[in-house]
Design an enzyme around this catalytic site. Structure first.
Site, PDB file in Angstrom:
ATOM      1  N   THR A 135       0.976  -1.199  -0.003  1.00 24.03           N
ATOM      2  CA  THR A 135      -0.120  -0.191  -0.083  1.00 24.03           C
ATOM      3  C   THR A 135       0.784   1.360   0.090  1.00 24.03           C
ATOM      4  O   THR A 135       2.055   1.047   0.433  1.00 24.03           O
ATOM      5  CB  THR A 135      -0.938   0.083   1.385  1.00 24.03           C
ATOM      6  OG1 THR A 135      -1.547   1.291   1.393  1.00 24.03           O
ATOM      7  CG2 THR A 135       0.036  -0.284   2.546  1.00 24.03           C
ATOM      8  N   ASP A 136       0.132   2.367  -0.556  1.00 19.71           N
ATOM      9  CA  ASP A 136       1.030   3.757  -0.575  1.00 19.71           C
ATOM     10  C   ASP A 136       0.981   4.064   1.009  1.00 19.71           C
ATOM     11  O   ASP A 136       1.662   5.223   1.087  1.00 19.71           O
ATOM     12  CB  ASP A 136       0.253   4.665  -1.117  1.00 19.71           C
ATOM     13  CG  ASP A 136      -1.207   4.945  -0.957  1.00 19.71           C
ATOM     14  OD1 ASP A 136      -1.704   4.259  -0.230  1.00 19.71           O
ATOM     15  OD2 ASP A 136      -1.738   5.758  -1.700  1.00 19.71           O
ATOM     16  N   GLU A 137       0.393   3.472   1.947  1.00 24.86           N
ATOM     17  CA  GLU A 137       0.185   4.290   3.308  1.00 24.86           C
ATOM     18  C   GLU A 137       1.436   3.993   4.016  1.00 24.86           C
ATOM     19  O   GLU A 137       1.626   4.666   5.102  1.00 24.86           O
ATOM     20  CB  GLU A 137      -0.903   3.523   4.155  1.00 24.86           C
ATOM     21  CG  GLU A 137      -2.272   3.607   3.479  1.00 24.86           C
ATOM     22  CD  GLU A 137      -3.373   3.575   4.371  1.00 24.86           C
ATOM     23  OE1 GLU A 137      -3.334   3.313   5.649  1.00 24.86           O
ATOM     24  OE2 GLU A 137      -4.578   3.556   3.823  1.00 24.86           O
ATOM     25  N   TYR A 161      -2.148  -0.464  11.045  1.00 25.93           N
ATOM     26  CA  TYR A 161      -2.086  -1.318   9.654  1.00 25.93           C
ATOM     27  C   TYR A 161      -1.039  -0.820   8.817  1.00 25.93           C
ATOM     28  O   TYR A 161      -0.306  -1.708   8.375  1.00 25.93           O
ATOM     29  CB  TYR A 161      -3.553  -0.709   9.017  1.00 25.93           C
ATOM     30  CG  TYR A 161      -3.370  -1.048   7.436  1.00 25.93           C
ATOM     31  CD1 TYR A 161      -3.523  -2.462   6.932  1.00 25.93           C
ATOM     32  CD2 TYR A 161      -3.496   0.196   6.389  1.00 25.93           C
ATOM     33  CE1 TYR A 161      -3.479  -2.602   5.778  1.00 25.93           C
ATOM     34  CE2 TYR A 161      -3.427  -0.254   5.162  1.00 25.93           C
ATOM     35  CZ  TYR A 161      -3.208  -1.606   4.709  1.00 25.93           C
ATOM     36  OH  TYR A 161      -3.269  -1.795   3.368  1.00 25.93           O
ATOM     37  N   LYS A 165       2.088  -3.050   7.289  1.00 21.76           N
ATOM     38  CA  LYS A 165       2.348  -3.675   5.974  1.00 21.76           C
ATOM     39  C   LYS A 165       3.659  -3.159   5.679  1.00 21.76           C
ATOM     40  O   LYS A 165       4.388  -3.580   4.848  1.00 21.76           O
ATOM     41  CB  LYS A 165       1.291  -2.689   5.034  1.00 21.76           C
ATOM     42  CG  LYS A 165      -0.021  -3.058   5.088  1.00 21.76           C
ATOM     43  CD  LYS A 165      -0.278  -4.488   4.439  1.00 21.76           C
ATOM     44  CE  LYS A 165      -0.051  -4.556   3.058  1.00 21.76           C
ATOM     45  NZ  LYS A 165      -0.335  -5.872   2.575  1.00 21.76           N
TER      46      LYS A 165
HETATM   47  P1  NAD Z   1      -9.559  -7.336   2.093  1.00 19.87           P
HETATM   48  O1  NAD Z   1     -10.003  -6.893   3.441  1.00 19.87           O
HETATM   49  O2  NAD Z   1     -10.776  -7.146   1.308  1.00 19.87           O
HETATM   50  O3  NAD Z   1      -9.350  -8.837   1.837  1.00 19.87           O
HETATM   51  C1  NAD Z   1      -8.438  -9.681   2.530  1.00 19.87           C
HETATM   52  C2  NAD Z   1      -8.458 -10.986   2.146  1.00 19.87           C
HETATM   53  O4  NAD Z   1      -7.406 -11.854   3.066  1.00 19.87           O
HETATM   54  C3  NAD Z   1      -9.795 -11.851   2.739  1.00 19.87           C
HETATM   55  O5  NAD Z   1     -10.361 -12.684   1.733  1.00 19.87           O
HETATM   56  C4  NAD Z   1      -9.316 -12.296   3.892  1.00 19.87           C
HETATM   57  O6  NAD Z   1     -10.039 -13.682   4.492  1.00 19.87           O
HETATM   58  C5  NAD Z   1      -7.963 -12.904   3.684  1.00 19.87           C
HETATM   59  N1  NAD Z   1      -7.016 -13.079   4.925  1.00 19.87           N
HETATM   60  C6  NAD Z   1      -7.038 -12.395   5.981  1.00 19.87           C
HETATM   61  N2  NAD Z   1      -6.178 -12.803   7.099  1.00 19.87           N
HETATM   62  C7  NAD Z   1      -5.684 -13.846   6.452  1.00 19.87           C
HETATM   63  C8  NAD Z   1      -4.851 -15.018   6.880  1.00 19.87           C
HETATM   64  N3  NAD Z   1      -4.327 -15.015   8.156  1.00 19.87           N
HETATM   65  N4  NAD Z   1      -4.748 -15.749   6.092  1.00 19.87           N
HETATM   66  C9  NAD Z   1      -5.445 -16.255   4.978  1.00 19.87           C
HETATM   67  N5  NAD Z   1      -6.116 -15.234   4.264  1.00 19.87           N
HETATM   68  C10 NAD Z   1      -6.461 -14.225   5.452  1.00 19.87           C
HETATM   69  O7  NAD Z   1      -8.441  -6.620   1.411  1.00 19.87           O
HETATM   70  P2  NAD Z   1      -8.357  -6.030   0.073  1.00 19.87           P
HETATM   71  O8  NAD Z   1      -8.651  -4.470   0.211  1.00 19.87           O
HETATM   72  O9  NAD Z   1      -8.510  -6.974  -1.009  1.00 19.87           O
HETATM   73  O10 NAD Z   1      -6.581  -5.494  -0.114  1.00 19.87           O
HETATM   74  C11 NAD Z   1      -5.916  -6.870  -0.511  1.00 19.87           C
HETATM   75  C12 NAD Z   1      -4.359  -6.510  -0.062  1.00 19.87           C
HETATM   76  O11 NAD Z   1      -4.225  -5.273  -1.006  1.00 19.87           O
HETATM   77  C13 NAD Z   1      -4.018  -6.117   1.251  1.00 19.87           C
HETATM   78  O12 NAD Z   1      -2.642  -6.714   1.251  1.00 19.87           O
HETATM   79  C14 NAD Z   1      -3.681  -4.585   1.168  1.00 19.87           C
HETATM   80  O13 NAD Z   1      -3.032  -4.223   2.290  1.00 19.87           O
HETATM   81  C15 NAD Z   1      -3.605  -4.309  -0.174  1.00 19.87           C
HETATM   82  N6  NAD Z   1      -4.026  -2.798  -0.581  1.00 19.87           N
HETATM   83  C16 NAD Z   1      -5.451  -2.642  -0.590  1.00 19.87           C
HETATM   84  C17 NAD Z   1      -5.893  -1.393  -1.155  1.00 19.87           C
HETATM   85  C18 NAD Z   1      -7.134  -1.205  -1.121  1.00 19.87           C
HETATM   86  O14 NAD Z   1      -7.473   0.122  -1.503  1.00 19.87           O
HETATM   87  N7  NAD Z   1      -7.917  -1.969  -0.619  1.00 19.87           N
HETATM   88  C19 NAD Z   1      -4.597  -0.627  -1.695  1.00 19.87           C
HETATM   89  C20 NAD Z   1      -3.342  -1.055  -1.635  1.00 19.87           C
HETATM   90  C21 NAD Z   1      -3.028  -2.158  -1.072  1.00 19.87           C
HETATM   91  O1  DAU Z   2      -4.227   3.943   0.356  1.00 20.33           O
HETATM   92  C1  DAU Z   2      -4.502   2.574   0.213  1.00 20.33           C
HETATM   93  C2  DAU Z   2      -5.471   1.961   1.396  1.00 20.33           C
HETATM   94  O2  DAU Z   2      -6.529   2.523   1.051  1.00 20.33           O
HETATM   95  C3  DAU Z   2      -5.408   0.532   1.738  1.00 20.33           C
HETATM   96  O3  DAU Z   2      -3.920   0.146   1.833  1.00 20.33           O
HETATM   97  C4  DAU Z   2      -6.207   0.064   2.612  1.00 20.33           C
HETATM   98  O4  DAU Z   2      -6.344  -1.435   2.812  1.00 20.33           O
HETATM   99  C5  DAU Z   2      -7.578   0.588   2.232  1.00 20.33           C
HETATM  100  O5  DAU Z   2      -8.387   0.375   3.291  1.00 20.33           O
HETATM  101  C6  DAU Z   2      -7.601   2.208   2.004  1.00 20.33           C
HETATM  102  O6  DAU Z   2      -7.183   2.796   3.321  1.00 20.33           O
HETATM  103  P1  DAU Z   2      -7.921   4.134   3.663  1.00 20.33           P
HETATM  104  O7  DAU Z   2      -7.970   4.228   5.020  1.00 20.33           O
HETATM  105  O8  DAU Z   2      -7.448   5.293   2.913  1.00 20.33           O
HETATM  106  O9  DAU Z   2      -9.670   3.811   3.177  1.00 20.33           O
HETATM  107  P2  DAU Z   2     -10.947   4.118   3.828  1.00 20.33           P
HETATM  108  O10 DAU Z   2     -12.021   3.593   2.771  1.00 20.33           O
HETATM  109  O11 DAU Z   2     -11.301   3.463   5.261  1.00 20.33           O
HETATM  110  O12 DAU Z   2     -11.163   5.593   4.035  1.00 20.33           O
HETATM  111  C7  DAU Z   2     -10.660   6.632   2.866  1.00 20.33           C
HETATM  112  C8  DAU Z   2     -10.854   7.945   3.430  1.00 20.33           C
HETATM  113  O13 DAU Z   2     -12.198   8.150   3.955  1.00 20.33           O
HETATM  114  C9  DAU Z   2     -10.074   7.991   4.862  1.00 20.33           C
HETATM  115  O14 DAU Z   2      -9.601   9.455   4.847  1.00 20.33           O
HETATM  116  C10 DAU Z   2     -11.062   8.150   5.863  1.00 20.33           C
HETATM  117  C11 DAU Z   2     -12.364   8.392   5.531  1.00 20.33           C
HETATM  118  N1  DAU Z   2     -13.613   7.790   5.768  1.00 20.33           N
HETATM  119  C12 DAU Z   2     -13.579   6.439   5.969  1.00 20.33           C
HETATM  120  C13 DAU Z   2     -14.746   5.932   6.337  1.00 20.33           C
HETATM  121  C14 DAU Z   2     -14.772   4.578   6.286  1.00 20.33           C
HETATM  122  C15 DAU Z   2     -14.577   8.782   6.311  1.00 20.33           C
HETATM  123  O15 DAU Z   2     -14.631  10.094   6.018  1.00 20.33           O
HETATM  124  N2  DAU Z   2     -15.692   7.964   6.725  1.00 20.33           N
HETATM  125  C16 DAU Z   2     -15.943   6.788   6.763  1.00 20.33           C
HETATM  126  O16 DAU Z   2     -16.929   6.178   7.210  1.00 20.33           O
END
Ligand code: NAD
Ligand code: DAU
Length: 363
Positions: A135-137, A161, A165
């Site tokens: 992630t970019d975080e 989180y 990561k």
């Molecule tokens: P998600 O939470 O939707 O899915 C995570 C999956 O991992 C689920 O299916 C869960 O059951 C599985 N999991 C969790 N713990 C586990 C374990 N101990 N063993 C096996 N499986 C397990 O997550 P996502 O949003 O699809 O993100 C996927 C990956 O991409 C993550 O590594 C996250 O850090 C990264 N990522 C997410 C975003 C985003 O915006 N969602 C952006 C950049 C990177």
């Molecule tokens: O940047 C990549 C990341 O993006 C991933 O690594 C994470 O897995 C993914 O969850 C996401 O993280 P964020 O914290 O940026 O996403 P989230 O959707 O939780 O929140 C986006 C923004 O919106 C953040 O500034 C918090 C805000 N927010 C979020 C929720 C859930 C609100 O204002 N209200 C809300 O109810």
């Protein structure tokens, strides 16, 4: 035929990746999806592929060394694509331990099992590759306009989180440096699209707006995220794995920065535009639902990826404009209302009440 081991394939991005890969490679690859099925994992996301002969699901925890090493022993894995993680920042603030366990220890176990299985003499079996999805975080928060995250930006994570990561990225880097392990890391910005669990901003706002429920906006609503349509992300992952230089990190993002409050307004406008006249949901949608609530603790102000390296070295560019991507996403949630009903029943209600009650109480 290459065999892929995908971890976390029942989650949001993993499921989109598996769909993309079967659409692209059809019967010429085999995918083994290993997922522990936490609250975020949903096999319904994969019902279109579950009957394929070249797809296998294994329910296992990546922290379970025995189970993971057995998968490597029984299958000649060519590619690992590692999505499995605890992924929600708010949950990490309330319960950090599981983030360290899954994201740090789980990644280490996966790396170690792959390294052991792939070792041949002094090196590795030819052609094996591991891709760690991150992630970019990990880069922290950008405070000044015009600044971007590059692959060279120092790590500065703030939430449990992002710290977990960042640690997992460091472990992958350590395997690359110490053992010459054949891996890549990708650091991507915020994804949106089909199958995203409604704890994250975009699906949560869509879901609440359709029900006429409050739309919780943290703090002043001016935090900036850089949104990328999930299909563009999964395409980039495949391109990095096939075309990237081993050992390298690639940032993935689409130069699509938006304040959270802008996102909420775009969703409301798009919903109003897409719902037909007379649909009772259309009447419920209103700006008055927007509710400013207590800010996220340690809330990063702005993320913005510079995707220059992946563009110049690999030729990847984002293809989906936000205006199109958000319409496609909303259309998917319309067509999959039952999916949303199912994932928001039971445990989700408890989660939602706890997470948002505390914000309104200012606890
Ligand atoms: P998600 O939470 O939707 O899915 C995570 C999956 O991992 C689920 O299916 C869960 O059951 C599985 N999991 C969790 N713990 C586990 C374990 N101990 N063993 C096996 N499986 C397990 O997550 P996502 O949003 O699809 O993100 C996927 C990956 O991409 C993550 O590594 C996250 O850090 C990264 N990522 C997410 C975003 C985003 O915006 N969602 C952006 C950049 C990177
Ligand atoms: O940047 C990549 C990341 O993006 C991933 O690594 C994470 O897995 C993914 O969850 C996401 O993280 P964020 O914290 O940026 O996403 P989230 O959707 O939780 O929140 C986006 C923004 O919106 C953040 O500034 C918090 C805000 N927010 C979020 C929720 C859930 C609100 O204002 N209200 C809300 O109810």
């Amino acid at each position: 035929m290459k065999t892929y081991l995908v971890t976390g394939g029942a989650g949001f991005i993993g499921a989109n990746y598996i769909h993309y890969m079967f659409q692209k490679y059809n019967d010429s690859i085999r995918i083994i999806n290993v997922d522990a099925l936490t609250y975020a994992g949903n096999l319904e996301n994969l019902k279109d592929v579950e009957k394929r002969r070249n797809y296998t699901f294994i329910k296992a925890d990546i922290c379970d060394r025995e189970a993971i090493s057995k998968i490597f022993e029984e299958n000649d894995i060519d590619r690992v694509v590692h999505f499995a993680a605890e992924s929600h920042v708010d949950r990490s603030i309330r319960s950090p331990e599981i983030f360290v366990k899954t994201n740090v220890l789980g990644t280490l176990i996966l790396l170690d099992c792959a390294k052991n299985a792939w070792t041949e003499g002094e090196g590795y079996v030819q052609g094996k590759k591991f891709l760690h999805v991150s992630t970019d975080e990990v880069y922290g928060s950008l405070e000044r306009a015009g600044e971007y995250f590059y692959e060279t930006t120092p790590y500065d994570p703030h939430s449990p989180y992002s710290a977990s990561k960042a640690s997992s990225d460091m472990l992958v880097k350590s395997y690359i440096d110490t053992y010459k392990f054949p891996a890549n890391i990708t650091n991507c910005s915020n994804n949106y699209g089909p199958y995203q669990f409604p704890e994250k901003l975009i699906p949560l706002i869509i879901h609440n707006a359709l029900l006429g429920k409050k739309l919780p906006v943290y703090g002043d609503g001016k935090n900036v995220r850089d949104w990328l349509y999930v299909r563009d992300h999964v395409k980039a992952i495949d391109m990095v794995q096939e075309l990237g230089s081993l050992g390298q990190t690639y940032n993935i993002g689409g130069h699509n920065e938006k304040q959270n409050i802008e996102i909420v307004h775009i969703i409301l406008d798009t919903l109003k535009d897409m719902l037909p006249e007379g649909d009772p949901r259309k009447e419920r949608i209103s700006e008055e639902l927007i509710t400013y609530v207590e800010d996220r603790k340690g809330h990063d102000r702005r993320y913005a990826i510079a995707p220059d390296k992946i563009k110049s070295e690999i030729g990847w560019v984002p293809e989906t404009m936000f205006a199109d991507g958000i319409r496609k996403t909303i259309a998917w949630y319309f067509e999959n209302a039952e999916w949303m009903d199912r994932v928001t029943s039971k445990d989700y209600q408890k989660y939602y009440e706890e997470m948002y009650q505390f914000r309104e109480d200012g606890e």
